[in-house]
Design an enzyme around this catalytic site. Sequence first.
Site: not given
Ligand code: SAJ
Length: 412
Positions: A266, A212
Site C-alpha cells: 500500500c 485514501k
Molecule cells: N515503516 C517505517 N517507519 C515507520 C512506519 C512504517 O519504516 O515509522 C515501514 C514499515 O516497516 C513497512 C512500511 O513502512 O515496511 C508500511 O508499514 P505501515 O505499518 O506504515 O503500513 P501498512 O502498509 O501495513 O498499512 C497501511 C496503513 N496506512 C496508514 O497507516 C496511513 C493502513 O491503515 C492502510 O489500510 C494500509 O496501508 C492499506 O491497505 O492501504
Amino acid sequence: MSLKTISVVGLGYIGLPTAAIIASRGVNVIGVDVSQHAVDIVNQGKAHIIEPDLDIVVRSTVQTGKLKAIAKPEPADAFIIAVPTPLKGNHEPDMSYIKAAAEAIAPVLEKGNLVVLESTSPVGTTEKLANWLAEARPDLCFPRDAQDNPEINLAYCPERVLPGNVLQELVSNDRVVGGLTRTCAKRAVALYEIFVKGDCLVTNARTAEMAKLTENSYRDVNIAFANELSVICDTLEIDVWELIKLSNHHPRVNILNPGPGVGGHCIAVDPWFIVHSDPKNANLIKQARHVNDGKPNFVVEKVIASAVQYNSPVIACLGLAFKADIDDLRESPAVEVVDKLAVMNIGRLLVVEPNVKKLPERLEDNVVHCTLDEAIAQADIILLLVDHKEFRQIESYRIEDCLVIDTRGVLC
Ligand code: SAJ
C-alpha cells in the site's frame, strides 16, 4: 431498499475479512473470487490468507450458511468490489482487475442495486466504473444518466485497515464514503452501518478516492523524512534514534521511524497513483518514493563496508517480513537487502525469520535459515532488518562481540 444479500467481489486481504464480518452480523454474503482455490478453501470454512482470528469468523459464518463463496457472480442487493490495483511497469496503475470485476457483475445487476468500490484507486475510477457498467448494461440507468434517481447507485469507500489488526479496525475505524450522488452515498452508509462502529463520513467519490491516496502518501512522505535523516546522521556520525527521540520532545514535532525501506502493498504503491495523475505537481510525493526505495541499497552498502574487516564474515540477517510481527514477505525491503547480499557473495548469510517456516525459494540455495540462538552463536555481523518482538528482547551482552547494523534502532 433492504440489504438482505451482499456480494463481496475479491476474497483477498480486504474482501474476505469484510465478507466474514458482514456475514457475522446475520446478513447473507456471497463472496466471489476468480481463484477456484480461494473459493474452495472458504467453502471449507477456512481462510486462505493469514490474519489473526479470521479463520474463526470464516468457519462460523460458513457453518451457519451466512457466507458462501462462488467463482461467478450471482444477483445480490449490493456489491462490494475489493480487487487488487497493482502498478504496471513505469509506476502506472493497473485497472484491469476492477474492469474485469465490472464485466463480471454487470450481467447480474438489477434495478435498485448498490455497487461500492473499495480497491485503492486513482481519482476518477468510480466514474470509470459507472461507465464500464453502463456500457455492459444499456438497459439500466446509472448516476451519470440520471443524477437524481439512478437505478444503480455507485459509491467509493476505501479500506483503511492495518494488516495484523484487520478484524478490529474493520469495525472500529471511521469510513470515508464518497457517492457519485448524495443518494448513492446515503445507500452506501446504510451498508457500512451494518458492521462499522466508527463514523461514516460522507463526501463525493473523487474526494474519497483522493483521501485514501493522501493517507498513505502522508505516511510515505513522513517515513521518507525519517529515512533521509538516518542517512544524513550516518554521514555526520550522529545517532539518529537519539536525535529523533530528542526532537520529538518538541510539542509540535513527531518524526516517524527510519528503517531499511518501505514495504507492503500500500504505502509503497499508492503515492504513485497521485504522481501518475499529476506528474507536474507531485514533486515531494515522488521524491519521497525515491528516498524510501533507495534505503535498501544504503543498508547493503553499510554491510559491504563492515564486511571488509573480516576474512570470511558470517552475517546474521534478523527478519525478512515487511514489518514487525507479521509473516508477510511480499514487497519487503528486508528481502531486497538479503537478496542483494546473497548475489554479492561477501560472506556466509544466516537468516532468522521466526514468522515463516520456509524461506522464498530463490534464497534457499544462498542463505541458511536458522534460529536466533544459532545465528547469534555464529555471527560476526548482526544485521537487524525487522523489529520482531523476538529481536527486541535480545540482551545486549549476547551480541557484544558482534558488529551490529541495526536498521530499526532496537538493539542500540
Ligand atoms: N515503516 C517505517 N517507519 C515507520 C512506519 C512504517 O519504516 O515509522 C515501514 C514499515 O516497516 C513497512 C512500511 O513502512 O515496511 C508500511 O508499514 P505501515 O505499518 O506504515 O503500513 P501498512 O502498509 O501495513 O498499512 C497501511 C496503513 N496506512 C496508514 O497507516 C496511513 C493502513 O491503515 C492502510 O489500510 C494500509 O496501508 C492499506 O491497505 O492501504
